[in-house]
Design a protein around this motif. Structure first.
Motif, PDB file in Angstrom:
ATOM      1  N   PRO A  92     -14.039  20.236 -45.745  1.00  0.00           N
ATOM      2  CA  PRO A  92     -13.660  19.056 -44.977  1.00  0.00           C
ATOM      3  C   PRO A  92     -13.331  17.875 -45.876  1.00  0.00           C
ATOM      4  CG  PRO A  92     -16.037  19.362 -44.900  1.00  0.00           C
ATOM      5  CD  PRO A  92     -15.469  20.539 -45.637  1.00  0.00           C
ATOM      6  N   ALA A  93     -12.397  17.057 -45.445  1.00  0.00           N
ATOM      7  CA  ALA A  93     -12.035  15.837 -46.165  1.00  0.00           C
ATOM      8  C   ALA A  93     -11.772  14.736 -45.152  1.00  0.00           C
ATOM      9  CB  ALA A  93     -10.809  16.062 -47.037  1.00  0.00           C
ATOM     10  N   PHE A  94     -12.076  13.528 -45.560  1.00  0.00           N
ATOM     11  CA  PHE A  94     -11.906  12.366 -44.692  1.00  0.00           C
ATOM     12  C   PHE A  94     -10.832  11.483 -45.303  1.00  0.00           C
ATOM     13  CE2 PHE A  94     -13.067   8.101 -43.203  1.00  0.00           C
ATOM     14  CZ  PHE A  94     -13.205   8.321 -41.845  1.00  0.00           C
ATOM     15  N   GLY A  95      -9.624  11.544 -44.751  1.00  0.00           N
ATOM     16  CA  GLY A  95      -8.516  10.786 -45.300  1.00  0.00           C
ATOM     17  C   GLY A  95      -7.689  11.603 -46.274  1.00  0.00           C
ATOM     18  N   ASN A 135     -13.639  28.392 -37.783  1.00  0.00           N
ATOM     19  CA  ASN A 135     -13.922  27.677 -36.534  1.00  0.00           C
ATOM     20  C   ASN A 135     -13.954  26.168 -36.758  1.00  0.00           C
ATOM     21  OD1 ASN A 135     -14.129  29.776 -34.599  1.00  0.00           O
ATOM     22  ND2 ASN A 135     -16.135  30.345 -35.391  1.00  0.00           N
ATOM     23  N   ARG A 136     -14.492  25.750 -37.894  1.00  0.00           N
ATOM     24  CA  ARG A 136     -14.470  24.324 -38.213  1.00  0.00           C
ATOM     25  C   ARG A 136     -13.039  23.843 -38.417  1.00  0.00           C
ATOM     26  NH1 ARG A 136     -17.954  22.479 -43.292  1.00  0.00           N
ATOM     27  NH2 ARG A 136     -16.386  23.770 -44.338  1.00  0.00           N
ATOM     28  N   GLN A 137     -12.206  24.663 -39.042  1.00  0.00           N
ATOM     29  CA  GLN A 137     -10.808  24.295 -39.224  1.00  0.00           C
ATOM     30  C   GLN A 137     -10.113  24.133 -37.874  1.00  0.00           C
ATOM     31  OE1 GLN A 137      -7.969  27.253 -40.860  1.00  0.00           O
ATOM     32  NE2 GLN A 137      -7.403  25.690 -42.353  1.00  0.00           N
ATOM     33  N   VAL A 138     -10.356  25.055 -36.966  1.00  0.00           N
ATOM     34  CA  VAL A 138      -9.769  24.959 -35.623  1.00  0.00           C
ATOM     35  C   VAL A 138     -10.229  23.679 -34.941  1.00  0.00           C
ATOM     36  CG1 VAL A 138      -9.735  26.000 -33.322  1.00  0.00           C
ATOM     37  CG2 VAL A 138      -9.511  27.456 -35.349  1.00  0.00           C
ATOM     38  N   GLU A 139     -11.525  23.414 -34.970  1.00  0.00           N
ATOM     39  CA  GLU A 139     -12.072  22.236 -34.290  1.00  0.00           C
ATOM     40  C   GLU A 139     -11.529  20.937 -34.871  1.00  0.00           C
ATOM     41  OE1 GLU A 139     -16.345  19.889 -33.705  1.00  0.00           O
ATOM     42  OE2 GLU A 139     -16.307  21.887 -34.636  1.00  0.00           O
ATOM     43  N   TYR A 140     -11.652  20.766 -36.178  1.00  0.00           N
ATOM     44  CA  TYR A 140     -11.256  19.502 -36.810  1.00  0.00           C
ATOM     45  C   TYR A 140      -9.751  19.263 -36.711  1.00  0.00           C
ATOM     46  CZ  TYR A 140     -15.834  18.859 -39.128  1.00  0.00           C
ATOM     47  OH  TYR A 140     -17.158  18.655 -39.415  1.00  0.00           O
ATOM     48  N   ASN A 141      -8.975  20.280 -37.080  1.00  0.00           N
ATOM     49  CA  ASN A 141      -7.539  20.058 -37.221  1.00  0.00           C
ATOM     50  C   ASN A 141      -6.826  19.981 -35.877  1.00  0.00           C
ATOM     51  OD1 ASN A 141      -8.321  20.251 -39.848  1.00  0.00           O
ATOM     52  ND2 ASN A 141      -7.005  21.954 -40.391  1.00  0.00           N
ATOM     53  N   TYR A 142      -7.277  20.747 -34.900  1.00  0.00           N
ATOM     54  CA  TYR A 142      -6.680  20.632 -33.572  1.00  0.00           C
ATOM     55  C   TYR A 142      -7.079  19.310 -32.924  1.00  0.00           C
ATOM     56  CZ  TYR A 142      -5.007  21.922 -28.927  1.00  0.00           C
ATOM     57  OH  TYR A 142      -4.335  21.952 -27.732  1.00  0.00           O
ATOM     58  N   SER A 145      -1.922   7.638 -41.334  1.00  0.00           N
ATOM     59  CA  SER A 145      -1.995   6.263 -40.836  1.00  0.00           C
ATOM     60  C   SER A 145      -3.428   5.780 -40.659  1.00  0.00           C
ATOM     61  CB  SER A 145      -1.228   6.155 -39.511  1.00  0.00           C
ATOM     62  OG  SER A 145       0.123   6.533 -39.690  1.00  0.00           O
ATOM     63  N   GLY A 146      -4.378   6.495 -41.269  1.00  0.00           N
ATOM     64  CA  GLY A 146      -5.745   6.009 -41.312  1.00  0.00           C
ATOM     65  C   GLY A 146      -6.655   6.459 -40.201  1.00  0.00           C
ATOM     66  N   CYS A 147      -6.268   7.490 -39.448  1.00  0.00           N
ATOM     67  CA  CYS A 147      -7.139   7.994 -38.383  1.00  0.00           C
ATOM     68  C   CYS A 147      -8.487   8.419 -38.980  1.00  0.00           C
ATOM     69  CB  CYS A 147      -6.487   9.191 -37.688  1.00  0.00           C
ATOM     70  SG  CYS A 147      -7.487   9.890 -36.361  1.00  0.00           S
ATOM     71  N   GLU A 148      -9.551   7.961 -38.360  1.00  0.00           N
ATOM     72  CA  GLU A 148     -10.889   8.164 -38.921  1.00  0.00           C
ATOM     73  C   GLU A 148     -11.524   9.439 -38.377  1.00  0.00           C
ATOM     74  OE1 GLU A 148     -12.628   4.389 -38.109  1.00  0.00           O
ATOM     75  OE2 GLU A 148     -11.314   3.357 -39.530  1.00  0.00           O
ATOM     76  N   LEU A 149     -10.803  10.546 -38.597  1.00  0.00           N
ATOM     77  CA  LEU A 149     -11.294  11.864 -38.240  1.00  0.00           C
ATOM     78  C   LEU A 149     -11.150  12.783 -39.446  1.00  0.00           C
ATOM     79  CD1 LEU A 149      -9.717  12.412 -34.686  1.00  0.00           C
ATOM     80  CD2 LEU A 149     -12.141  12.067 -35.199  1.00  0.00           C
ATOM     81  N   PRO A 150     -12.096  13.696 -39.651  1.00  0.00           N
ATOM     82  CA  PRO A 150     -11.992  14.619 -40.786  1.00  0.00           C
ATOM     83  C   PRO A 150     -11.025  15.752 -40.498  1.00  0.00           C
ATOM     84  CG  PRO A 150     -13.939  15.137 -39.517  1.00  0.00           C
ATOM     85  CD  PRO A 150     -13.323  13.922 -38.863  1.00  0.00           C
ATOM     86  N   VAL A 151     -10.524  16.363 -41.538  1.00  0.00           N
ATOM     87  CA  VAL A 151      -9.723  17.581 -41.412  1.00  0.00           C
ATOM     88  C   VAL A 151     -10.273  18.596 -42.404  1.00  0.00           C
ATOM     89  CG1 VAL A 151      -7.642  16.321 -40.748  1.00  0.00           C
ATOM     90  CG2 VAL A 151      -7.999  16.923 -43.140  1.00  0.00           C
TER      91      VAL A 151
END
Length: 436
Positions: free
Chosen positions: A20-23, A211-218, A262-268
């Motif tokens: 996971p990465a934030f930004g 599963n984490r990739q599906v959750e975060y990225n979607y 654009s700075g969305c504060e969600l991890p991917v």
């Protein structure tokens, strides 16, 4: 046929890459380096000097740093790391910034002198942060990978240095050699092996990652479609072309990138060191799985294809290049869609060759909103590459950079990205930094 050791290696590669990465990862790497420098200094710096490679400058210059209230650029990333960063969190170093700390970051930028210099030598991914306070100083350098610290010094005393002959450097070299041995051997990847692994892998060894990739990225893709982010490429695609599965696959992947840039504060969950590539290899496949009512297992096995193919290609190119990483990720997504819809090695190999031939000329000119449009184009090429094969059409060896055999074509792309585009990269950086 894959051996048990191959299965273990492929799973380890995924565990090393799908983090996971934030930004955007380049400004976050800078924030990480700066946070570590502050920790080494032991007090708040009153002067900050940042030296960075051209590719770092290129990828940090135009992207918004999350949790800064909309600020962008190199000083903003460093200030966020210094004021509110936790280096122990690695690529999530500024994920837990409070509103009060956001104000402190802005005040710190206004009150403390920052200087930014181009690093003349070193790796394409290279950052050196020097911080000072009264008579004290500290230097931290990150090189080759986003969280690989290769040098630490405080008040001139070297604590880590991989190039010196001092005892601490020897210890560091030994630890890095041990880490290299533990790092999975990516040379064992092949398209044939990846397809076999996707069919036969024990999903319990990697399902948590996928599963984490599906959750975060979607999740970030949905936010990108619903809200106003960047150039809103995803919304434009949906409004213009409707909501058929092919358009949605392009649009949602683009929207996730627009939000992230654009700075969305969600991890991917990243792929090959890139959040945009992590979004691109996963979101289109998720869209197709939903459209065709595929099971969770079928989706996860398809994601094995896209993730590993993207890693296979990027291993030969390197983390930063003038070759746009969205291309390899979008082509890999097309391969995963082919696999998801029942394709085997022939469909996957031809999809990859066809799509690479279409979009291999897209350049990387840094992280910014136009990345979303490049992602949309690359995903479209991936899907077109598959549809071409379904209709009995393909590009053949000796057609331009296409060679007979998918692995030979991959080697051609890696040669172009790692070597052939170095001059292009230099010109892009000159244009972006206004250096004649």
């Amino acid at each position: 046929m894959l051996t048990r050791e191959d299965h273990k290696t492929y799973a380890q590669i995924l565990r090393e890459e799908l983090t996971p990465a934030f930004g955007c990862t380049e400004p976050i790497a800078l924030a990480y380096c700066a946070a570590k420098a502050r920790e080494v200094l032991g007090q708040m710096p009153t002067e900050v000097i940042i030296e960075a490679s051209g590719n770092i400058i290129k990828n940090v210059k135009s992207v918004i740093v999350p949790n800064t209230g909309g600020m962008k650029g190199i000083p903003a990333a460093a200030a966020a790391g210094i004021v509110a960063g936790d280096s122990k969190a690695c690529l999530e170093v500024i994920a837990k910034v409070t509103p009060e700390e956001q104000k402190e970051i802005a005040e710190y930028l206004n009150n403390v002198p920052f200087s930014v210099k181009a690093m003349e030598d070193g790796d394409k991914l290279d950052i050196r942060v020097t911080v000072k306070a009264k008579e004290n100083s500290a230097v931290v350098r990150v090189s080759k990978h986003h969280t690989d610290i290769v040098y630490i010094a405080r008040n001139g005393e070297v604590m880590l240095n991989e190039q010196d002959d001092c005892e601490c450097a020897q210890k560091l070299a030994e630890s890095q050699a041990a880490a290299a041995e533990q790092r999975a051997d990516r040379s064992r990847l092949s398209i044939e092996g990846i397809v076999e692994y996707a069919k036969t892998a024990d999903l319990s060894t990697v399902s948590d990652l996928l599963n984490r990739q599906v959750e975060y990225n979607y999740n970030i893709a949905q936010v990108g479609v619903k809200e106003d982010w960047g150039a809103n490429v995803g919304s434009v695609l949906l409004d213009t072309y409707g909501e058929d599965v092919r358009t949605k696959a392009r649009a949602y992947a683009a929207a996730g990138s627009d939000a992230r840039m654009s700075g969305c504060e969600l991890p991917v969950v990243i792929n090959s060191g890139s959040g945009n590539q992590g979004i691109t290899v996963s979101v289109p496949v998720i869209i197709y799985a939903k459209e065709y009512h595929k099971s969770d297992e079928e989706l996860l096995r398809a994601l094995l294809v896209s993730n590993l193919i993207a890693i296979h290609i990027k291993t030969g190119i390197g983390p930063l290049s003038a070759f746009c990483g969205a291309v390899s990720a979008g082509c890999a997504a097309g391969c995963a869609i082919a696999f998801l819809l029942g394709g085997g090695i022939d469909e996957v190999a031809h999809t990859l060759v066809n799509s690479i031939a279409i979009t291999s000329g897209i350049i990387c000119d840094g992280a910014k909103p136009s990345c979303a449009a490049k992602i949309a184009s690359s995903v479209d090429a991936g899907i077109l590459g598959y549809e071409m094969y379904r209709h009995g059409q393909q590009f053949y060896g000796e057609d331009g950079i296409v060679s007979k055999g998918v692995e030979n074509t991959i080697r051609n792309i890696c040669r172009i990205g790692a070597e052939g585009m170095n001059g292009t990269d230099e010109e892009i950086i000159k244009i972006m930094t206004h250096c004649d």
